[in-house]
Design a protein around this motif. Structure first.
Motif, PDB file in Angstrom:
ATOM      1  N   PRO A   9      53.964  40.507  43.866  1.00  0.00           N
ATOM      2  CA  PRO A   9      54.739  39.307  43.523  1.00  0.00           C
ATOM      3  C   PRO A   9      54.336  38.667  42.206  1.00  0.00           C
ATOM      4  O   PRO A   9      55.036  37.782  41.710  1.00  0.00           O
ATOM      5  N   GLU A  10      53.214  39.109  41.631  1.00  0.00           N
ATOM      6  CA  GLU A  10      52.763  38.573  40.346  1.00  0.00           C
ATOM      7  C   GLU A  10      53.491  39.196  39.170  1.00  0.00           C
ATOM      8  O   GLU A  10      53.185  38.899  38.004  1.00  0.00           O
ATOM      9  N   ASN A  11      54.489  40.040  39.428  1.00  0.00           N
ATOM     10  CA  ASN A  11      55.034  40.872  38.358  1.00  0.00           C
ATOM     11  C   ASN A  11      55.597  40.077  37.184  1.00  0.00           C
ATOM     12  O   ASN A  11      55.422  40.464  36.026  1.00  0.00           O
ATOM     13  N   ARG A  21      46.051  45.717  32.259  1.00  0.00           N
ATOM     14  CA  ARG A  21      45.449  45.299  33.528  1.00  0.00           C
ATOM     15  C   ARG A  21      45.533  43.780  33.624  1.00  0.00           C
ATOM     16  O   ARG A  21      44.805  43.072  32.930  1.00  0.00           O
ATOM     17  N   TYR A  22      46.418  43.311  34.474  1.00  0.00           N
ATOM     18  CA  TYR A  22      46.624  41.872  34.624  1.00  0.00           C
ATOM     19  C   TYR A  22      45.966  41.392  35.912  1.00  0.00           C
ATOM     20  O   TYR A  22      46.118  42.016  36.974  1.00  0.00           O
ATOM     21  N   THR A  23      45.244  40.287  35.824  1.00  0.00           N
ATOM     22  CA  THR A  23      44.649  39.657  37.006  1.00  0.00           C
ATOM     23  C   THR A  23      45.413  38.377  37.302  1.00  0.00           C
ATOM     24  O   THR A  23      45.413  37.438  36.498  1.00  0.00           O
ATOM     25  N   ALA A  24      46.072  38.337  38.440  1.00  0.00           N
ATOM     26  CA  ALA A  24      46.894  37.187  38.813  1.00  0.00           C
ATOM     27  C   ALA A  24      46.019  36.030  39.272  1.00  0.00           C
ATOM     28  O   ALA A  24      44.865  36.227  39.682  1.00  0.00           O
ATOM     29  N   PRO A  25      46.540  34.803  39.237  1.00  0.00           N
ATOM     30  CA  PRO A  25      45.811  33.666  39.816  1.00  0.00           C
ATOM     31  C   PRO A  25      45.504  33.922  41.293  1.00  0.00           C
ATOM     32  O   PRO A  25      46.235  34.644  41.983  1.00  0.00           O
ATOM     33  N   ALA A  26      44.439  33.304  41.777  1.00  0.00           N
ATOM     34  CA  ALA A  26      43.970  33.554  43.145  1.00  0.00           C
ATOM     35  C   ALA A  26      45.049  33.334  44.209  1.00  0.00           C
ATOM     36  O   ALA A  26      45.160  34.143  45.144  1.00  0.00           O
ATOM     37  N   PRO A  27      45.863  32.266  44.132  1.00  0.00           N
ATOM     38  CA  PRO A  27      46.880  32.089  45.179  1.00  0.00           C
ATOM     39  C   PRO A  27      47.879  33.244  45.250  1.00  0.00           C
ATOM     40  O   PRO A  27      48.305  33.628  46.349  1.00  0.00           O
ATOM     41  N   ILE A  28      48.241  33.804  44.101  1.00  0.00           N
ATOM     42  CA  ILE A  28      49.204  34.906  44.116  1.00  0.00           C
ATOM     43  C   ILE A  28      48.538  36.184  44.618  1.00  0.00           C
ATOM     44  O   ILE A  28      49.172  36.997  45.308  1.00  0.00           O
ATOM     45  N   ARG A  29      47.255  36.363  44.316  1.00  0.00           N
ATOM     46  CA  ARG A  29      46.539  37.516  44.879  1.00  0.00           C
ATOM     47  C   ARG A  29      46.476  37.402  46.397  1.00  0.00           C
ATOM     48  O   ARG A  29      46.603  38.400  47.117  1.00  0.00           O
ATOM     49  N   ARG A  30      46.308  36.177  46.897  1.00  0.00           N
ATOM     50  CA  ARG A  30      46.284  35.963  48.347  1.00  0.00           C
ATOM     51  C   ARG A  30      47.655  36.251  48.960  1.00  0.00           C
ATOM     52  O   ARG A  30      47.760  36.870  50.025  1.00  0.00           O
ATOM     53  N   LEU A  31      48.716  35.792  48.285  1.00  0.00           N
ATOM     54  CA  LEU A  31      50.080  36.061  48.754  1.00  0.00           C
ATOM     55  C   LEU A  31      50.321  37.562  48.835  1.00  0.00           C
ATOM     56  O   LEU A  31      50.871  38.069  49.826  1.00  0.00           O
ATOM     57  N   SER A  90      51.004  46.763  33.790  1.00  0.00           N
ATOM     58  CA  SER A  90      49.864  46.614  34.684  1.00  0.00           C
ATOM     59  C   SER A  90      50.081  47.344  36.004  1.00  0.00           C
ATOM     60  O   SER A  90      49.202  48.072  36.483  1.00  0.00           O
ATOM     61  N   VAL A  91      51.259  47.175  36.616  1.00  0.00           N
ATOM     62  CA  VAL A  91      51.475  47.804  37.919  1.00  0.00           C
ATOM     63  C   VAL A  91      51.607  49.319  37.775  1.00  0.00           C
ATOM     64  O   VAL A  91      51.202  50.073  38.673  1.00  0.00           O
ATOM     65  N   ARG A  92      52.159  49.783  36.660  1.00  0.00           N
ATOM     66  CA  ARG A  92      52.208  51.236  36.462  1.00  0.00           C
ATOM     67  C   ARG A  92      50.800  51.820  36.457  1.00  0.00           C
ATOM     68  O   ARG A  92      50.529  52.833  37.121  1.00  0.00           O
ATOM     69  N   ASN A  93      49.898  51.188  35.722  1.00  0.00           N
ATOM     70  CA  ASN A  93      48.531  51.703  35.665  1.00  0.00           C
ATOM     71  C   ASN A  93      47.856  51.641  37.030  1.00  0.00           C
ATOM     72  O   ASN A  93      47.105  52.545  37.411  1.00  0.00           O
ATOM     73  N   GLU A  94      48.119  50.575  37.772  1.00  0.00           N
ATOM     74  CA  GLU A  94      47.548  50.453  39.112  1.00  0.00           C
ATOM     75  C   GLU A  94      48.047  51.573  40.023  1.00  0.00           C
ATOM     76  O   GLU A  94      47.272  52.179  40.775  1.00  0.00           O
ATOM     77  N   LEU A  95      49.335  51.853  39.974  1.00  0.00           N
ATOM     78  CA  LEU A  95      49.908  52.894  40.826  1.00  0.00           C
ATOM     79  C   LEU A  95      49.401  54.279  40.432  1.00  0.00           C
ATOM     80  O   LEU A  95      49.114  55.115  41.298  1.00  0.00           O
ATOM     81  N   LEU A  96      49.285  54.521  39.138  1.00  0.00           N
ATOM     82  CA  LEU A  96      48.762  55.816  38.691  1.00  0.00           C
ATOM     83  C   LEU A  96      47.323  56.012  39.161  1.00  0.00           C
ATOM     84  O   LEU A  96      46.937  57.112  39.579  1.00  0.00           O
ATOM     85  N   ARG A  97      46.531  54.941  39.115  1.00  0.00           N
ATOM     86  CA  ARG A  97      45.145  55.045  39.593  1.00  0.00           C
ATOM     87  C   ARG A  97      45.101  55.346  41.091  1.00  0.00           C
ATOM     88  O   ARG A  97      44.159  55.975  41.580  1.00  0.00           O
ATOM     89  N   ALA A  98      46.140  54.882  41.820  1.00  0.00           N
ATOM     90  CA  ALA A  98      46.196  55.130  43.261  1.00  0.00           C
ATOM     91  C   ALA A  98      46.764  56.508  43.588  1.00  0.00           C
ATOM     92  O   ALA A  98      46.824  56.888  44.762  1.00  0.00           O
ATOM     93  N   GLY A  99      47.197  57.243  42.563  1.00  0.00           N
ATOM     94  CA  GLY A  99      47.717  58.584  42.787  1.00  0.00           C
ATOM     95  C   GLY A  99      49.201  58.651  43.054  1.00  0.00           C
ATOM     96  O   GLY A  99      49.708  59.686  43.513  1.00  0.00           O
TER      97      GLY A  99
END
Length: 381
Positions: A9-11, A21-31, A90-99
Motif C-alpha cells: 500500500p506504500e506504492n 529501495r524505499y522504506t515506508a513510514p511505520a504506520p504503512i509498514r504495519r498496514l 522499489s517493489v520490483r527490486n523487492e520481488l526480484l529478491r524474493a525470486g
C-alpha cells in the motif's frame, strides 16, 4: 505461469521517492503486514500471495466456507509472475529478491510513474472533454506558488493535490482567503515534486469509482465501487453489493446513459494512454455532484489510480462473496493499542454463510493477531 500477489500500500509514496529501495513510514509498514492476505479476494485461481506462512490457516478457513478461492496459496518460492498492488522501482527490486519474475523494465516503470501522477487526471479530463463528455471546470497544473495562488483565486473554493500521495494525504481543501496559510506547503510540493494540481471544490453527493483491468492495451470494465471518505479525505468504508445493485444505487442520482457514456469514454482514454506492456488494475475515482443551478452531474475523473485499489477489492467481494440480495460494508480500521483491538473484536458478530456466500455477521478479510493494529472487515448490514 501462476501469479504472485503482493499487498504494497506504500506504492504511491514509493513512486514519489523514485528510489530502488524505499522504506515506508511505520504506520504503512504495519498496514502492509496486517493486511498481507488482502489480495486473496481478487487473486486468480492457482495464484500465490506473499504473506506469513501462519496466514495459511486463515486462508484454509476461507476456502472451506466460500467458493472461488481454490488453488490460492501462500508464496513459497515456486516460479511465478509478479502482480503487486502497484508498481515502482522499489517493489520490483523487492520481488526480484524474493525470486518472483517481473516483466517491468526501467522504461515501463518510468512511464508508469509518470502516468501515476495527478497530471494524468488532467490529461484524461482533457480527452473526455474532447470526446464530448460533460466535465466540471478543468483542473490546473501549477508549477509555481504564483500559479497556484492564481488558480485558487479563480476557483475561490478549491482542492490542492500533490502529484504523488497516498490515502488522502497530500490533499488540502483551500478557500481563497486561507491560501496564505498553505503557501509554504505548496512551495515545498513544487520544490520536491515539480508541480501541484488545483481543482475546483465541488458540492459532492456521492463518491464512486469504475474499476478496470488492463492487459495487452485493452481495458475491461470490472465493476463499480461506491465509497465514503472521512473528513481528512481518506478512505473510510465502501458499500459492498453486486455490480447490478451498485449501478441501481448510482441511478438514484444520474441516468443510465450518463454512466454508459462515461464508462465507454474512460475505457477509450485508458486504452489511449496506457502502455500495452501494462497488466493490472486501474481504478478511476468519480463523483456525483450538484452544479450551481441545482442539476446533478458526474465528475468522470477525480483521480486515476494506476494500481489495485480498495475499490477493486470491494467490487470483487460484492460480486463473489456477498450473498445475493444482501448488502455489506467493507471497512479498514486502525486500533491504537491491544486494548482497542480487543474491544473491537468483542463487538464482532460471527460470520454466517448460505450457499457458500456471506449472508450475515462479519467476515475478516485478513487474519487478526496480537500484533495487529489494522483490520479489514466485511459486515452484512
Amino acid at each position: 505461469m501462476p501469479l504472485t500477489y503482493l499487498f504494497n500500500p506504500e506504492n504511491d509514496l514509493a513512486l514519489a521517492a523514485d528510489v530502488d529501495r524505499y522504506t515506508a513510514p511505520a504506520p504503512i509498514r504495519r498496514l502492509r503486514a496486517d493486511l498481507a492476505l488482502l489480495p486473496m479476494w481478487i487473486a486468480s485461481p492457482g495464484s500465490r500471495i506473499i504473506a506469513p506462512a501462519d496466514d495459511a490457516e486463515f486462508l484454509d478457513f476461507c476456502k472451506s466456507v466460500i467458493d472461488g478461492l481454490d488453488g490460492i496459496g501462500i508464496y513459497d518460492g515456486e516460479p511465478s509472475q509478479a502482480m503487486p498492488w502497484g508498481w515502482s522501482r522499489s517493489v520490483r527490486n523487492e520481488l526480484l529478491r524474493a525470486g518472483v519474475e517481473c516483466n517491468a523494465d526501467d522504461a515501463m516503470l518510468s512511464q508508469l510513474r509518470r502516468l501515476s501522477s495527478r497530471q494524468t487526471t488532467v490529461d484524461v479530463l482533457q480527452r473526455l472533454d474532447a470526446k464530448g463528455v460533460d466535465i466540471p471546470a478543468m483542473p490546473k497544473v501549477c508549477h509555481s506558488l504564483a500559479e497556484a495562488a492564481a488558480a485558487v483565486e479563480e476557483f475561490d473554493a478549491a482542492v490542492l493535490k500533490m502529484p504523488w500521495s497516498s490515502s488522502g494525504r497530500g490533499v488540502a481543501r483551500v478557500d481563497n482567503s486561507f491560501f496564505p496559510t498553505y503557501e509554504n506547503w505548496v512551495s515545498g510540493i513544487v520544490r520536491r515534486q515539480g508541480f501541484v494540481v488545483c481543482e475546483p471544490y465541488l458540492d459532492k453527493l456521492q463518491d464512486f469509482a469504475m474499476e478496470f483491468y488492463v492487459e495487452g492495451g485493452q481495458a475491461a470494465f470490472k465493476g463499480y465501487s461506491v465509497f465514503f471518505n472521512n473528513q481528512q479525505m481518506s478512505y473510510d468504508h465502501a458499500v459492498v453489493a453486486s455490480t447490478a445493485e451498485l449501478r441501481r444505487r448510482l441511478l438514484m442520482f444520474v441516468d443510465a446513459s450518463t454512466l454508459d457514456i462515461v464508462q465507454t469514454a474512460v475505457t477509450e482514454c485508458l486504452e489511449e494512454l496506457l502502455p500495452e506492456s501494462y497488466s493490472g488494475y486501474v481504478g478511476v475515482d468519480m463523483m456525483v455532484y450538484r452544479k450551481s443551478g441545482g442539476a446533478l452531474a458526474v465528475n468522470p475523473c477525480v483521480e486515476v489510480n494506476l494500481r489495485t485499489t480498495m475499490g477493486v477489492v470491494s467490487s470483487a467481494l460484492g460480486d463473489n462473496v456477498v450473498h445475493s440480495g444482501c448488502e455489506g460494508v467493507m471497512r479498514v480500521l486502525y486500533h491504537k493499542d491491544k486494548a482497542a483491538l480487543e474491544q473491537f473484536k468483542s463487538t464482532l458478530q460471527p460470520p454466517r454463510f448460505s450457499d457458500r456466500r456471506l449472508s450475515g455477521g462479519t467476515l475478516l478479510l485478513a487474519p487478526i493477531t496480537s500484533e495487529s493494529r489494522y483490520t479489514a472487515t466485511l459486515t452484512i448490514v
